[in-house]
Design a protein around this motif. Structure first.
Motif, PDB file in Angstrom:
ATOM      1  N   PRO A  46      52.743  36.450  51.603  1.00 32.87           N
ATOM      2  CA  PRO A  46      51.707  35.431  52.339  1.00 32.87           C
ATOM      3  C   PRO A  46      50.478  35.370  51.161  1.00 32.87           C
ATOM      4  O   PRO A  46      49.779  36.473  51.041  1.00 32.87           O
ATOM      5  CB  PRO A  46      51.298  35.948  53.770  1.00 32.87           C
ATOM      6  CG  PRO A  46      52.528  36.834  53.904  1.00 32.87           C
ATOM      7  CD  PRO A  46      53.082  37.585  52.708  1.00 32.87           C
ATOM      8  N   GLY A  47      50.068  34.313  51.104  1.00 30.07           N
ATOM      9  CA  GLY A  47      48.789  33.970  50.470  1.00 30.07           C
ATOM     10  C   GLY A  47      48.813  34.202  49.135  1.00 30.07           C
ATOM     11  O   GLY A  47      47.732  34.235  48.184  1.00 30.07           O
ATOM     12  N   ALA A  48      49.866  34.708  48.277  1.00 30.35           N
ATOM     13  CA  ALA A  48      49.781  34.951  46.731  1.00 30.35           C
ATOM     14  C   ALA A  48      50.939  34.091  46.277  1.00 30.35           C
ATOM     15  O   ALA A  48      51.877  33.469  46.781  1.00 30.35           O
ATOM     16  CB  ALA A  48      50.545  36.457  46.687  1.00 30.35           C
ATOM     17  N   VAL A  49      50.449  33.911  44.839  1.00 32.36           N
ATOM     18  CA  VAL A  49      51.658  33.205  43.856  1.00 32.36           C
ATOM     19  C   VAL A  49      52.083  34.349  43.066  1.00 32.36           C
ATOM     20  O   VAL A  49      51.422  35.175  42.781  1.00 32.36           O
ATOM     21  CB  VAL A  49      50.775  32.231  42.745  1.00 32.36           C
ATOM     22  CG1 VAL A  49      51.641  31.951  41.986  1.00 32.36           C
ATOM     23  CG2 VAL A  49      49.771  31.434  43.547  1.00 32.36           C
ATOM     24  N   ALA A  69      53.454  39.853  38.588  1.00 28.81           N
ATOM     25  CA  ALA A  69      51.959  39.832  39.329  1.00 28.81           C
ATOM     26  C   ALA A  69      51.910  39.183  40.650  1.00 28.81           C
ATOM     27  O   ALA A  69      52.405  38.175  40.865  1.00 28.81           O
ATOM     28  CB  ALA A  69      50.798  39.124  38.179  1.00 28.81           C
ATOM     29  N   TYR A  70      51.249  39.536  41.588  1.00 26.33           N
ATOM     30  CA  TYR A  70      50.916  38.722  42.658  1.00 26.33           C
ATOM     31  C   TYR A  70      49.444  38.436  42.565  1.00 26.33           C
ATOM     32  O   TYR A  70      48.446  39.137  42.373  1.00 26.33           O
ATOM     33  CB  TYR A  70      51.017  39.730  43.934  1.00 26.33           C
ATOM     34  CG  TYR A  70      52.465  40.104  44.208  1.00 26.33           C
ATOM     35  CD1 TYR A  70      53.508  39.569  43.696  1.00 26.33           C
ATOM     36  CD2 TYR A  70      52.567  41.257  45.045  1.00 26.33           C
ATOM     37  CE1 TYR A  70      54.769  39.960  44.000  1.00 26.33           C
ATOM     38  CE2 TYR A  70      53.985  41.838  45.325  1.00 26.33           C
ATOM     39  CZ  TYR A  70      55.018  41.154  44.915  1.00 26.33           C
ATOM     40  OH  TYR A  70      56.135  41.640  45.022  1.00 26.33           O
ATOM     41  N   TYR A  71      49.196  36.944  42.693  1.00 26.00           N
ATOM     42  CA  TYR A  71      47.702  36.483  42.294  1.00 26.00           C
ATOM     43  C   TYR A  71      47.480  35.886  43.843  1.00 26.00           C
ATOM     44  O   TYR A  71      48.037  34.836  44.306  1.00 26.00           O
ATOM     45  CB  TYR A  71      47.700  35.536  41.417  1.00 26.00           C
ATOM     46  CG  TYR A  71      46.434  34.825  41.298  1.00 26.00           C
ATOM     47  CD1 TYR A  71      45.179  35.712  41.310  1.00 26.00           C
ATOM     48  CD2 TYR A  71      46.024  33.759  41.424  1.00 26.00           C
ATOM     49  CE1 TYR A  71      44.025  35.293  41.058  1.00 26.00           C
ATOM     50  CE2 TYR A  71      44.931  32.974  41.277  1.00 26.00           C
ATOM     51  CZ  TYR A  71      43.859  33.751  41.087  1.00 26.00           C
ATOM     52  OH  TYR A  71      42.549  33.025  41.128  1.00 26.00           O
ATOM     53  N   PHE A  72      46.348  36.498  44.587  1.00 21.73           N
ATOM     54  CA  PHE A  72      45.875  35.944  45.817  1.00 21.73           C
ATOM     55  C   PHE A  72      44.581  35.032  45.505  1.00 21.73           C
ATOM     56  O   PHE A  72      43.654  35.503  45.102  1.00 21.73           O
ATOM     57  CB  PHE A  72      45.483  37.237  46.684  1.00 21.73           C
ATOM     58  CG  PHE A  72      46.592  38.003  46.944  1.00 21.73           C
ATOM     59  CD1 PHE A  72      47.191  37.809  48.041  1.00 21.73           C
ATOM     60  CD2 PHE A  72      47.152  39.033  46.066  1.00 21.73           C
ATOM     61  CE1 PHE A  72      48.340  38.650  48.559  1.00 21.73           C
ATOM     62  CE2 PHE A  72      48.006  40.083  46.629  1.00 21.73           C
ATOM     63  CZ  PHE A  72      48.701  39.655  47.629  1.00 21.73           C
ATOM     64  N   ASN A  76      40.720  35.616  44.999  1.00 20.56           N
ATOM     65  CA  ASN A  76      40.550  35.845  43.343  1.00 20.56           C
ATOM     66  C   ASN A  76      40.799  37.307  43.113  1.00 20.56           C
ATOM     67  O   ASN A  76      40.187  37.751  42.043  1.00 20.56           O
ATOM     68  CB  ASN A  76      39.030  35.637  43.184  1.00 20.56           C
ATOM     69  CG  ASN A  76      39.051  35.400  41.661  1.00 20.56           C
ATOM     70  OD1 ASN A  76      39.837  34.740  41.054  1.00 20.56           O
ATOM     71  ND2 ASN A  76      37.844  35.521  41.236  1.00 20.56           N
ATOM     72  N   TYR A  77      42.237  37.583  43.411  1.00 21.62           N
ATOM     73  CA  TYR A  77      42.498  39.016  43.362  1.00 21.62           C
ATOM     74  C   TYR A  77      44.295  39.232  42.899  1.00 21.62           C
ATOM     75  O   TYR A  77      44.982  38.180  43.146  1.00 21.62           O
ATOM     76  CB  TYR A  77      42.320  39.521  44.918  1.00 21.62           C
ATOM     77  CG  TYR A  77      42.952  41.096  44.919  1.00 21.62           C
ATOM     78  CD1 TYR A  77      42.199  42.162  44.562  1.00 21.62           C
ATOM     79  CD2 TYR A  77      44.007  41.435  45.421  1.00 21.62           C
ATOM     80  CE1 TYR A  77      42.377  43.498  44.745  1.00 21.62           C
ATOM     81  CE2 TYR A  77      44.525  42.795  45.545  1.00 21.62           C
ATOM     82  CZ  TYR A  77      43.664  43.550  45.233  1.00 21.62           C
ATOM     83  OH  TYR A  77      43.988  44.989  45.344  1.00 21.62           O
ATOM     84  N   GLU A 100      45.555  46.664  39.784  1.00 20.70           N
ATOM     85  CA  GLU A 100      44.928  45.895  40.671  1.00 20.70           C
ATOM     86  C   GLU A 100      43.733  45.262  39.918  1.00 20.70           C
ATOM     87  O   GLU A 100      42.931  45.945  39.530  1.00 20.70           O
ATOM     88  CB  GLU A 100      44.466  46.285  41.964  1.00 20.70           C
ATOM     89  CG  GLU A 100      45.687  46.610  42.757  1.00 20.70           C
ATOM     90  CD  GLU A 100      45.682  47.325  44.044  1.00 20.70           C
ATOM     91  OE1 GLU A 100      44.476  47.100  44.712  1.00 20.70           O
ATOM     92  OE2 GLU A 100      46.415  47.808  44.972  1.00 20.70           O
ATOM     93  N   TYR A 101      43.364  43.998  40.197  1.00 23.03           N
ATOM     94  CA  TYR A 101      42.288  43.386  39.625  1.00 23.03           C
ATOM     95  C   TYR A 101      41.615  42.321  40.420  1.00 23.03           C
ATOM     96  O   TYR A 101      42.126  41.439  41.158  1.00 23.03           O
ATOM     97  CB  TYR A 101      42.544  42.528  38.201  1.00 23.03           C
ATOM     98  CG  TYR A 101      41.140  42.147  37.414  1.00 23.03           C
ATOM     99  CD1 TYR A 101      40.448  43.082  36.777  1.00 23.03           C
ATOM    100  CD2 TYR A 101      40.853  40.563  37.687  1.00 23.03           C
ATOM    101  CE1 TYR A 101      39.156  42.499  36.365  1.00 23.03           C
ATOM    102  CE2 TYR A 101      39.637  40.183  37.060  1.00 23.03           C
ATOM    103  CZ  TYR A 101      38.760  41.101  36.462  1.00 23.03           C
ATOM    104  OH  TYR A 101      37.703  40.704  36.022  1.00 23.03           O
ATOM    105  N   ASN A 102      40.239  42.838  40.920  1.00 20.90           N
ATOM    106  CA  ASN A 102      39.297  41.778  41.782  1.00 20.90           C
ATOM    107  C   ASN A 102      38.392  40.878  41.009  1.00 20.90           C
ATOM    108  O   ASN A 102      37.438  41.553  40.165  1.00 20.90           O
ATOM    109  CB  ASN A 102      38.779  43.002  42.793  1.00 20.90           C
ATOM    110  CG  ASN A 102      38.073  41.960  43.701  1.00 20.90           C
ATOM    111  OD1 ASN A 102      37.425  41.032  43.735  1.00 20.90           O
ATOM    112  ND2 ASN A 102      38.043  42.475  45.008  1.00 20.90           N
ATOM    113  N   GLY A 103      38.795  39.684  40.957  1.00 24.08           N
ATOM    114  CA  GLY A 103      37.895  38.682  40.091  1.00 24.08           C
ATOM    115  C   GLY A 103      36.515  38.699  40.716  1.00 24.08           C
ATOM    116  O   GLY A 103      35.554  38.281  40.044  1.00 24.08           O
TER     117      GLY A 103
END
Length: 590
Positions: A46-49, A69-72, A76-77, A100-103
């Motif tokens: 849910p909420g991810a590409v 990758a899961y991009y939320f 922006n995560y 994990e990367y938090n933009g």
């Protein structure tokens, strides 16, 4: 009224567009540059590409590659899986199995076989945290850093990207082919290979051991600058000073303030306030309140000169003292212009205006030799070559007539004396000998003054006092009553009493100017030690390293660093897509 008017104007200006408070900067979104497949199935994540195959993301100067990758987007995560690569220009290159990367926070987390490369180093650990706001990366799992010949191991550490510096505040070990360094506080600058330590630190080499509590080590040049409580141990020697400069390649050290070189096997200590040690040449130089102390059985010999030089290996040591040389031991002292002591020969030479005091006796001549027994290390004999002269204070008379002292005197061309248990017990003077001797009975009553000449004179000595004088070979002497012996005849030609120069204690080996220098240095260093100790600031040679050592740019390449890429990987096997009624959930190929 004025206040009210001012407040009104300020409130008015506050609402004008030009005076409004700046709005927070908008956070840029993570950009999806590539993915073989894109899945927007909200049921699975849910909420991810969901991005699969050759995933490439970009965000404010960092490029991120992965297999999946899961991009939320709302947060922006991103969560990244399989062969993850984060590349920040030419400053950082990070590989891991998961990340994990938090933009929003510009913060990254990587785990699983993590490898982080900077221009000069490579870190391998299990987990790394990267804060791009402050440009720092840190880890809390055992890590190994490879930097040229150096390998650093620690349980935690922090990397300052702009400074290219690793900092360790827990146990860290730096291993080099020539030594091993251990510390609990170490800053390591990767480009120059400079290490700064603070707190108890050891450096163990093949030929020596170094301890310091504050210092700098250039791992490329093998040079160190050591400060607080520092010392260097060799096989038998310990070298200490407030400041030590050390060159491992030359095996050279320069020592400043409170210098001490102690040899535990050969039982000598040399002190001063400046020194140089050439270990490869078995050479030691000390000045500024220089002092050599040698222990012979239970008796110590103290020696001083303005400059002292010690050369030679164990058993063949030579000590030289230049300018105003002096020595002291409990029952003997002396001084001269220069001194030369040869351990192998057991010979100590006093050169230029030498004088030796033994009890109340003063011995002078052109050159004086003191000879020791190599086996017992005790004094064996004394030789005086040319113009030998013995003067002994007539203590019986002088005790009651201190303003008019008088002296027993014996002179000749050469003098030969012998010691037993480090005490002088007999002396022979030869060639053109003369004497003036005050004779007393058992009640210390003067019975006459003996004056004479001969070819040889023999003296017997007990407890450092002349007890008998015997003229041998063509003797001629006369005894005079005191009232018949003229005052101007009571001194032999060449007589010189140097009692005001006599060295009575070990502190007397230092002239006044040397004592003053010593006190000034102790006062200065004492004040420094009272101050709170702090880590060293980076030296100019560290801060300017990259400017002074620019890396050549490859020919035919652009000035900007290329974006890192990863080898092509096969698309993920069958990414299932449920039969979605809505078009927005339909699986598409990007």
């Amino acid at each position: 009224m004025k206040k009210a008017f001012l407040v009104t104007i300020l409130l008015t200006l506050w609402w004008l567009p030009g005076f409004a408070q700046p709005k927070p900067a908008q956070k840029s979104k993570v950009i999806i540059e590539n993915a073989d497949y894109t899945d927007r199935n909200q049921t699975e994540i849910p909420g991810a590409v969901v991005l699969t195959g050759h995933v490439r993301l970009k965000h404010e100067g960092v490029t991120i590659l992965s297999n999946k990758a899961y991009y939320f987007e709302a947060e922006n995560y991103a969560k990244l899986f399989g062969d993850v690569v984060m590349n920040q220009g030419d400053t950082l290159y990070l590989n891991s199995k998961y990340a994990e990367y938090n933009g929003e926070r510009k913060f990254a987390f990587a785990s699983g076989n993590v490898s982080m490369k900077s221009p000069d180093t490579r870190l391998v650990t299990d987990t790394i945290y990267l804060d791009r706001n402050i440009q720092q990366a840190y880890y809390r799992t055992p890590g190994t850093i490879t930097s040229g010949e150096n390998v650093l191991k620690s349980k935690s550490g922090r990397y300052y990207i702009p400074q290219k510096k690793y900092q360790f505040t827990t146990a860290v070990t730096l291993t080099n082919p020539k030594y091993v360094m251990k510390s609990n506080h170490l800053d390591y600058y990767t480009s120059p290979g400079h290490a700064y330590v603070f707190g108890p630190t050891t450096i163990t080499g093949k030929n020596n051991f170094i301890y310091t509590e504050k210092g700098f080590y250039d791992t490329k040049k093998d040079q160190a600058k050591l400060f607080t409580n520092s010392y260097i141990d060799y096989d038998t020697q310990r070298i200490k000073a407030d400041y030590i400069y050390y060159d491992r390649k030359k095996e050279f050290s320069s020592l400043t303030d409170n210098v001490s070189v102690r040899d535990s096997v050969n039982k000598y200590t040399i002190r001063g306030h400046y020194g140089e040690v050439f270990k490869a040449k078995d050479s030691l130089f000390v000045t500024k309140h220089a002092e050599a102390v040698t222990l012979v059985e239970t008796d110590s010999v103290y020696m001083h000169a303005k400059r002292m030089l010690v050369t030679g290996k164990e058993g063949a040591r030579i000590i030289r003292g230049f300018n105003d040389a002096r020595f002291y031991k409990v029952d003997m002292s002396g001084k001269c212009d220069s001194i030369h002591s040869d351990e192998a020969k057991g010979l100590t030479q006093l050169i230029k205006r030498p004088v030796v005091w033994n009890g109340d006796s003063q011995v002078t001549g052109d050159i004086i030799h003191l000879i020791s027994d190599n086996k017992t290390q005790q004094l064996d004999s004394i030789k005086v070559l040319n113009n030998a002269f013995i003067v002994q204070l007539d203590t019986v008379w002088s005790f009651a007539h201190r303003d008019k002292p008088r002296y027993n005197q014996v002179k000749g061309v050469n003098l030969y004396g012998r010691f037993c248990d480090n005490k002088l017990y007999e002396i022979d003077l030869v060639k053109n000998t003369e004497k003036i001797y005050y004779m007393y009975d058992s009640d210390n009553t003067l019975i006459g003054i003996d004056k004479g000449v001969s070819s040889k004179i023999h003296l017997d000595i007990e407890d450092n006092q002349i007890v008998s004088v015997t003229s041998l070979i063509k003797p001629f002497s006369e005894s005079y009553p005191e009232n018949q012996f003229a005052e101007n005849a009571r001194k032999l030609r060449g007589f010189e009493w140097r009692g005001d120069e006599r060295i009575l204690t070990k502190d007397d080996i230092f002239p006044e100017e040397e004592k003053k220098l010593h006190e000034e240095i102790l006062k200065k260093t004492g004040k420094l030690k009272q101050k709170e100790d702090k880590p060293l600031e980076p030296l100019k040679e560290t801060l300017n390293w990259d400017k002074e050592h620019p890396k050549p740019k490859p020919e035919g390449t652009e000035t900007t660093a290329p974006v890192a890429t990863t080898p092509a990987v096969a698309p993920a096997a069958k990414v299932s897509t449920p039969k979605a009624p809505a078009k927005k959930d339909k699986k598409t190929k990007s």
